[in-house]
Structures are given as C-alpha cells and as structure tokens.
Design an enzyme around this catalytic site. Structure first.
Site, short mmCIF file in Angstrom:
data_model
loop_
_atom_site.label_atom_id
_atom_site.label_comp_id
_atom_site.label_asym_id
_atom_site.label_seq_id
_atom_site.Cartn_x
_atom_site.Cartn_y
_atom_site.Cartn_z
N ARG A 231 3.83 -13.93 -40.10
CA ARG A 231 2.62 -14.09 -39.15
C ARG A 231 3.01 -14.37 -37.79
O ARG A 231 2.14 -14.71 -36.93
CB ARG A 231 1.47 -15.26 -40.00
CG ARG A 231 0.74 -14.45 -40.95
CD ARG A 231 -0.11 -15.70 -41.69
NE ARG A 231 0.70 -16.40 -42.48
CZ ARG A 231 0.11 -17.63 -42.92
NH1 ARG A 231 -1.24 -17.98 -42.56
NH2 ARG A 231 0.67 -18.43 -43.79
N ASN B 21 30.38 -33.37 6.03
CA ASN B 21 29.30 -32.90 6.71
C ASN B 21 29.26 -31.36 6.59
O ASN B 21 30.19 -30.75 6.90
CB ASN B 21 28.77 -33.15 7.83
CG ASN B 21 27.49 -32.64 8.40
OD1 ASN B 21 26.66 -33.41 7.94
ND2 ASN B 21 27.55 -31.78 9.08
N ALA C 119 31.48 -23.85 14.35
CA ALA C 119 30.28 -23.14 13.78
C ALA C 119 30.59 -21.57 13.96
O ALA C 119 31.31 -21.23 14.99
CB ALA C 119 29.01 -23.29 14.75
#
Length: 459
Positions: free
Chosen positions: A16, A377, A423
C-alpha cells in the site's frame, strides 16, 4: 529479575506504500521507521532483541546493525509465522517477550516499559496493548467482561452491532510469557481466508487453556498508529516533529515557529539556542548554547559552536566553531572545519577545507581542498583551483595572508604567512612569506580605439 525479550516484525513489503522502498525503511524525520522502533525499545534493557526480516533484508540489516539479531522469514505467511522464526533463539527462555510491528514508529520507550511492568505485575500469560480510538472502524475490538477482564478480541468484520460500538482497539503490540507464546504458536492454524498464521490466534489458544489475559491501555492513541500508506507516513512525521520540538522547547530552546521547524531525533541542542522558521536540523547534529540558526537553513551531521550564527545556508558533515558568522546563502560542504570567530559570507562555498580562527571569506568565493590559517582575508571572487579533471590538489594559505579580489590560486600552491596577493592575480607558484605577488597581464590603453570598434559594427 525477569528476563525481557523483543521480537520486531519487519518482513512485509508494504504494497500500500506503492514504493520500491521496503515499507519499514520509509523514513520518519530522516530515520527509517523500524529504526525508531528499535531505538525506543533499547531503554527497556532487553536481554535479546530479534528482528524478523524478509523483503529487503540486506537493506534493513544496514540500518539495524548490531542493535538486534536478525532472522529471515523466507515466505511471508502471517504474523504468527513471523514470530515463529525466532523460535530457535528464544523458545526455551524464561521471561517476557514483547512483539512489536516495525511500522509503529511512534510508540515510546515509556509505553513499552509500562506494558512490560503491567504484564509482569499481573502475572499474565498475554497482555494486549490497547488504546481508545476516536474512530475505531477497521480495528479489532477488545471485548471485556463484567469484571473488566479481557474476554476476547473481535475483528471488525466479525463484530456484532454492540461490539462495533466498543472504542477500545487492539494495537497489534503484545507482551507474552515467552514459553507460553512459542508453545501456543505450534497450534496456530492457517485455516482462514488468507491461508496465513495469525499472531492474535495465540490469545484465543491461551484463553481456551484458562490462562490469564490482560489488556494495558495507553492514554495516547496516536502513538500506536501503524504506517500503511503515504498519508499515514506524513501524519507520523507531523506527530513526531511536534513531540521532538516540544521536548527542545521545554529544555530551553527557542523555536520561533515550531510548525515550520524540522529537527531530527538524533539532534542535540543546548539551552538558549534560537531557531528561526524554515530550518531543518538532521543527522547527528549538535548546536551549542547561544547559537542562532536560520531562517531557512539546513544543517546535517554538523557541530555548531557557541554563539555562532548561520542564516539562509546549508551545512553538511562539518564543524563550525564558536562565534562564527555564516551566510546568507553560504554552502558549507562535507569535511569543512570553520574556526572560531571566522566569517563565511554570502554565496561562499567551502568544501573539504579548514578555515582558521578570525579568518574571513566574505562573499562570492569557492574554497575547496584548502588549509587556511588564522586572521586571513580572502577577497570577493577568489577561487582555489583544486581540480585538473582527474586529481584534487591542496591550497595552503598561511596566517595573516591577504588575498585580493578575483584571485585564482592554482593548486598545489602555498601562500606564505603575511603575504599579499594582488587583485585579479592567477597564482601558479608558491608565494614566500611577507611578499606581494602580482600575476596578471600589464594594462595597455589604446586611445581612440573604441570609436574604431563602434564604426566597424555599423558597417
């Protein structure tokens, strides 16, 4: 001291449920229902537990492990036949045996213990766990005599009009004198429409022998519910969720909206934790005091330290230290370790990496297969390039380093202590400590060239 045994019936496929997953393995708050049954039986301090398996035996065994012995019921010929499979392990033992269905995950250890105690105090050969049902339709009724003793159990289809009005039902959980149980099972017949051997027939056999039969009524009908379809599964999930959430709130945890907070059964939460709506805590997760979780945060198999805050994020199989700020929209993947007072910001993904104390990865970065020191960082858009299509490599960033925005650290590579990465750099070689590394093409300005490009587009 009377010995205590348990037989857990977990052999049925559960048609079921309409699922390829075996019935008793369907999870309730992340734990298979048969495992809920076994976990609630453990505090009763059993001398032996036997689980009868059939369909999906190997999968069931993976979850049960060493918590129970297992016996295979090769043919499913009814509940009486299932219990009989434990005969070789239990038949000559003196003591009490509880028989429990593996699809009843809500029965508590307190109820099991109370059923054992009542059965033994009464000196009964069999005790039926019963409950008052708001709607008893479909259940076997427990019929008592004038002295309130159990007279018989009558199935719905066999009950007369007055018996149909009885609201005390048979839950399918029983305690038996162990020797009396296995002796009576020898006389259970399969002369019925299904051709099966039914465990409740043992009750009638013992009654015919003038043995004492008792009924112990639980005050909570809901906990006795068996799971036969997905609707019942959802109801069980809701019931267990409410039970677990209530426990945590009474222990000093604040749930802003308990109806929309999902906490698994193995989660440990200390007092003064605040949990916002939409949070999902599962697995063997521990949340220490003063932490704040959510809203809409999923934490699975993690340790979260004191006073840490995780918002709108996902964390799995990881360690988060104290006073950490994570999110929104952070993804802390398996084998990550986040140090104390670190920051994992929005749209940051950390995988199989350690982030040292007070280090920051504030936004839009991927840190994978990396060892990051303390007070580092890591600027926006930084990527540890850890995969060459075949192998993974380690990136090491030592203490006090500063990684500029949009940097690619191509592993294996080490950035030395206190160094700066300019960067936009792509770093492919080790950077010595206290250095500035610049790895980008030199800028060239061609004045007036933009007009030429625009004119070409017009042509």
């Amino acid at each position: 001291m009377v010995k205590r045994f348990a037989v857990v019936l977990a052999a049925g496929k559960g048609t079921r449920m309409k699922s390829k997953l075996y019935k008793v393995l369907h999870p309730v708050l992340g734990r298979p229902m048969v495992q809920h049954v076994i976990e609630q039986l453990k505090p009763v301090k059993l001398d032996e537990m036997v689980t009868i398996v059939g369909h999906g035996a190997e999968k069931v065994a993976e979850y049960i492990g060493d918590d129970s012995q297992m016996v295979l019921q090769e043919e499913q010929l009814g509940t009486g036949h299932a219990v009989l499979q434990a005969e070789d392990l239990l038949t000559n033992q003196n003591g009490t045996t509880i028989v429990v269905c593996g699809d009843t995950p809500l029965i508590t250890s307190d109820t099991y213990r109370a059923l054992f105690d009542y059965h033994e105090q009464e000196g009964a050969k069999a005790t039926i766990l019963t409950a008052k049902a708001p709607n008893p339709s479909g259940y076997g009724r427990v019929i008592r005599d004038e002295q309130n003793e159990v007279k018989r159990i009558v199935e719905q289809k066999d009950a007369n009009d007055s018996e149909l009005l009885v609201d005390e039902i048979n839950t399918g959980t029983y305690c038996f004198d162990n020797k009396a149980l296995f002796d009576a099972l020898q006389y259970v017949s399969n002369d019925n429409a299904q051709g099966e051997y039914y465990l409740p027939d043992v009750i009638e056999i013992l009654q015919n022998r003038a043995e004492k039969i008792c009924a112990f009524q639980t005050s909570d009908f809901e906990e006795t519910l068996g799971i036969n379809d997905r609707a019942a599964l959802a109801h069980a999930e809701k019931t267990l969720k409410r039970r677990i959430n209530d426990k945590h709130m009474r222990n000093g945890v604040t749930l802003i909206d308990p109806d929309n907070t999902y906490i698994g059964p193995d989660v440990v939460i200390e007092p003064d934790v605040l949990i916002h709506p939409g949070s999902i805590l599962k697995g063997e997760t521990t949340i220490r005091t003063d932490a704040e979780i959510g809203p809409h945060t999923e934490i699975d198999n993690c340790f979260v330290g004191k006073a840490s805050v995780i918002r709108q994020s996902v964390a799995k199989n990881s360690h988060v230290g104290e006073r950490v700020q994570a999110g929104p929209y952070a993804h802390i993947r398996p084998e990550a370790s986040i140090g104390n007072e670190a920051k994992i910001g929005n749209f940051v993904e950390v995988k199989k990496s350690s982030i040292g104390d007070k280090s920051k990865v504030s936004h839009l970065s991927y840190i994978g297969d990396a060892e990051v020191g303390s007070n580092v960082n890591i600027g926006c858009g930084t990527i540890t390039v850890n995969y060459d299509g075949k192998n993974k490599y380690l990136t090491t960033i030592e203490d006090d380093a500063f990684i500029g925005c949009n940097s690619n650290l191509v592993a294996p590579v080490t950035v030395g202590e206190g160094s700066y990465i300019a960067a936009g750099s792509t770093i492919t070689k080790n950077v010595p400590e206290d250095s500035l590394s610049i790895a980008r093409a030199r800028q060239a300005n061609k004045e007036g060239y933009a007009s030429r490009i625009r004119n070409q587009k017009k042509d």
